[in-house]
Design an enzyme around this catalytic site. Structure first.
Site, PDB file in Angstrom:
ATOM      1  N   ASN A 148      39.628  39.158  39.595  1.00  0.00           N
ATOM      2  CA  ASN A 148      39.174  40.767  39.306  1.00  0.00           C
ATOM      3  C   ASN A 148      40.337  41.978  39.652  1.00  0.00           C
ATOM      4  O   ASN A 148      40.464  43.102  38.764  1.00  0.00           O
ATOM      5  CB  ASN A 148      37.858  40.632  38.697  1.00  0.00           C
TER       6      ASN A 148
ATOM      7  N   LYS B  31      42.682  29.094  42.925  1.00  0.00           N
ATOM      8  CA  LYS B  31      41.788  29.642  43.333  1.00  0.00           C
ATOM      9  C   LYS B  31      40.887  28.039  43.621  1.00  0.00           C
ATOM     10  O   LYS B  31      39.578  27.796  44.157  1.00  0.00           O
ATOM     11  CB  LYS B  31      40.807  30.047  42.789  1.00  0.00           C
TER      12      LYS B  31
ATOM     13  N   ARG C 101      33.596  39.903  32.616  1.00  0.00           N
ATOM     14  CA  ARG C 101      34.563  40.795  33.659  1.00  0.00           C
ATOM     15  C   ARG C 101      34.252  42.133  33.559  1.00  0.00           C
ATOM     16  O   ARG C 101      34.284  42.332  31.867  1.00  0.00           O
ATOM     17  CB  ARG C 101      34.986  40.300  34.248  1.00  0.00           C
TER      18      ARG C 101
ATOM     19  N   PRO D 100      37.804  36.166  46.373  1.00  0.00           N
ATOM     20  CA  PRO D 100      38.244  34.688  46.367  1.00  0.00           C
ATOM     21  C   PRO D 100      39.657  35.050  45.418  1.00  0.00           C
ATOM     22  O   PRO D 100      38.879  34.519  43.926  1.00  0.00           O
ATOM     23  CB  PRO D 100      36.954  33.571  46.502  1.00  0.00           C
ATOM     24  N   GLU D 101      40.572  35.233  45.344  1.00  0.00           N
ATOM     25  CA  GLU D 101      41.314  35.615  44.728  1.00  0.00           C
ATOM     26  C   GLU D 101      42.853  34.344  45.551  1.00  0.00           C
ATOM     27  O   GLU D 101      42.531  33.893  46.440  1.00  0.00           O
ATOM     28  CB  GLU D 101      42.340  36.930  44.081  1.00  0.00           C
TER      29      GLU D 101
END
Ligand SMILES: [Zn+2]
Length: 263
Positions: free
Chosen positions: A169, A51, A250, A2-3
């Site tokens: 990311n 988001k 991340r 999910p972006e």
């Protein structure tokens, strides 16, 4: 993953399935909303902010409420037709079900599920930076917020939703590759912050309306990204093996030749 574009698409799917519909039932499977019943409520609209998904409803006494959910890394909403099997995810991940005569909206693994007065939405999303896919997208404000933390690495700064909302990311890695900027570069040393922000917005916008996220223009499996998810594979530009390392909380992917560290 999910972006911003995925959440935007999700908001549109829910809007098409439920907007204008009166709910015939609801089932909340989270402790804080376990006794909430939205039967008889009407869904006005569904919108995304970064988001987060905002489902706006009107109650029987004309009260306005917003059902807020955060998709983070693993959350999802699906809309099913009546009688359709709920096959997207395992049932134990279901956090909420909203039913109307024409659809069932099922929320899986949602975070920060909350029902609040619509007028108080800002208490949950007001800290977010400008939304890349929002109607009020403000690139100058995003640049200003990024530049306010000049020592932070650009790789971490792009993920910080307080700077700009919607980059995850995948887009972070891809934008920095396309700009030729190492993810470890301090924000103050990024040559063109405005160009970086503008590119991020274009990449997300290009993926609205489809579920395959591609930054290369190629939709075929294995061809959708330049560096993301491509550790040890050859860079599409120079052939150097793509690298993967942790950056903050991340992992990041980059090409050490196309994205040299500035010294
Ligand atoms: Zn390269």
């Amino acid at each position: 993953m999910p972006e911003g574009d995925t959440v935007w698409n999700t908001a549109r799917v829910l809007h098409r399935a439920l907007a204008g519909a009166r709910l015939t039932g609801s089932d909340f499977r989270v402790p804080q909303l376990a006794t909430t019943d939205l039967t008889g409520w009407t869904v006005r609209e569904s919108a995304s902010r970064g988001k987060r998904l905002l489902l706006r409803l009107t109650g029987p006494a004309d009260e306005d409420r917003t059902l807020h959910s955060h998709l983070r890394m693993d959350g999802a909403w699906r809309a099913y037709a009546p009688g359709e099997r709920w096959s997207a995810r395992p049932a134990h991940l279901i956090r909420v079900v909203l039913r109307s005569a024409g659809a069932a909206a099922v929320g899986y693994h949602l975070h920060e599920l909350a029902l609040i007065p619509t007028a108080e939405e800002e208490s949950l999303v007001g800290h977010l930076g400008p939304d890349l896919l929002g109607p009020d997208w403000d690139p100058a404000e995003a640049v200003r917020r990024l530049a306010a933390h000049p020592e932070q690495s650009i790789g971490e700064a792009l993920l910080d939703q307080r700077n700009l909302a919607g980059v995850g990311n995948l887009y972070k890695c891809e934008v920095l590759f396309l700009r030729g900027v190492s993810p470890w570069t301090p924000v103050r040393d990024v040559p063109d912050l405005a160009g970086t922000v503008a590119l991020a917005q274009r990449l997300l916008a290009a993926n609205r309306g489809r579920w395959t996220q591609s930054t290369t223009g190629v939709l075929r499996r294995g061809g959708t990204s330049y560096v993301y998810g491509r550790r040890a594979q050859p860079c599409r530009r120079c052939g150097t093996a793509i690298r993967k390392e942790e950056l903050g909380e991340r992992v990041t992917y980059w090409c050490p030749v196309c994205q040299p560290e500035r010294t």
